[in-house]
Design an enzyme around this catalytic site. Structure first.
Site: not given
Length: 368
Positions: A183, A264, A290
């Site tokens: 990240k 994302d 997700k």
């Protein structure tokens, strides 16, 4: 009484150490465990929220669950009983139609039909799938659940000071991961590049795959130059370089970037028509699924079909769920027989997690 009962308990998960993202630092995260009982059988699910990212309003989860519980107590569950009778012990090679049936049940219960509570809908989808398996937490039976196959996963490197990130990198490499995800976007970009350069000095792209996730930390103005600079480290991809809802700017980046771009946050909250429109407008190299953020397995599966139709790659990622949610997501992921590393957690983040039968060995997640 209908013989159908919905219960829940809130049990926030506590991080072992603060978890840094470009949206801030988390020390805990809101979590509700739900249970659906009918005729002496029960199924469990999890409402998992990430503050600042999940659409579900945290303060309304309890109220929504209470309203649903009252509706279900007052309803005669003819449709659910028929579904369980027909699908119980079903061959899960037909899992798509099972998920479609469950979506119909959830729609009839008015669970997030407007898309406002995707994590809550996912929890109820999980609970219904668990009911099908007799409450054994075997949401999708496969060679993965039998311990015959494992899933390649990346090692996650959390944001923090350079020394902390370096410490994590060394630990993950020692554990045998062949793919790391870093990240980025929280500390100085030059320091982040220095970290990447240090990894590449020791490991070639053939030895170690590196992904980075900016969580929208770059601006449309500085992103092109930063992507160019990152590309010198031979990275696999970058997730969400700029914030979502900037379709034309993201499309330009995807068309011209020397580095593959994976979407994302861009997928969150889009309706059926918007999904196709977004993919056609931006044309990313990858999308990331997700389920907690997208309304569950049924909707995440629809995203995968849209991506495949367009030649867009994908991988599946957990989103800080407990070991309950992680197990369900891992079982669903295994149905796609992935060969590239997935972004599944390992259950090691929290001080108060549930027990798990999953473990990672050499970058492979499997039943232990």
């Amino acid at each position: 009484m209908s013989g159908m009962e919905l219960s829940y308990r809130r049990s926030d998960l506590i991080f072992k150490r603060p978890a840094g993202t470009s949206r801030g630092v988390l020390t805990s995260k809101p979590t509700w465990f739900v249970r659906l009982d009918i005729d002496g059988h029960g199924g469990q699910g999890e409402v998992s929220l990430i503050p600042g990212l999940s659409l579900d309003p945290e303060e309304q989860i309890g109220r929504e669950l209470d309203l649903l519980a009252r509706r279900l107590r007052a309803e005669e569950p003819i449709r659910l009983r028929q579904f369980l009778a027909e699908r119980g012990g079903a061959d899960f090679s037909d899992y798509r139609s099972v998920l479609t049936d469950i979506a119909g049940i959830l729609d009839s219960w008015q669970v997030s039909t407007d898309g406002r509570f995707p994590a809550l809908r996912f929890a109820l989808e999980m609970a219904l799938l668990d009911l099908l398996s007799g409450g054994r937490q075997e949401w999708f039976a496969s060679d993965f659940t039998r311990g015959e196959k494992r899933i390649p996963v990346n090692g996650l490197i959390w944001m923090g000071e350079a020394a902390f990130m370096q410490e994590q990198i060394e630990a993950k490499l020692a554990e045998g991961y062949g793919c790391l995800k870093l990240k980025i976007g929280a500390i100085d970009f030059d320091k982040e590049c220095a970290l990447l350069a240090g990894i590449r000095e020791s490991f070639s792209p053939q030895q170690l795959e590196i992904r980075v996730d900016a969580n929208g930390a770059f601006s449309p103005a500085n992103a092109p130059q930063r992507l160019k600079r990152l590309s010198q480290f031979h990275l696999h991809s970058i997730e969400q370089p700029i914030r979502q809802h900037q379709w034309s700017e993201m499309a330009a980046l995807c068309a011209n970037s020397p580095l593959a771009i994976a979407l994302d946050e861009e997928l969150i909250g889009l309706g059926a028509e918007q999904r196709s429109a977004m993919l056609d407008a931006i044309r990313p190299q990858y999308i990331i699924l997700k389920p907690s953020l997208l309304g569950g397995f049924h909707y995440a599966g629809q995203w995968i079909e849209l991506a495949r139709e367009r030649g867009i790659g994908f991988w599946i990622t957990s989103a800080l769920e407990s070991n309950l949610g992680l197990a369900a997501i891992a079982q669903w992921t295994a149905l796609y027989q992935p060969t590239m590393p997935q972004g599944l957690g390992t259950g090691q983040l929290y001080t108060n997690n549930l027990p798990s039968n999953l473990a990672v060995d050499g970058g492979l997640l499997g039943v232990s």
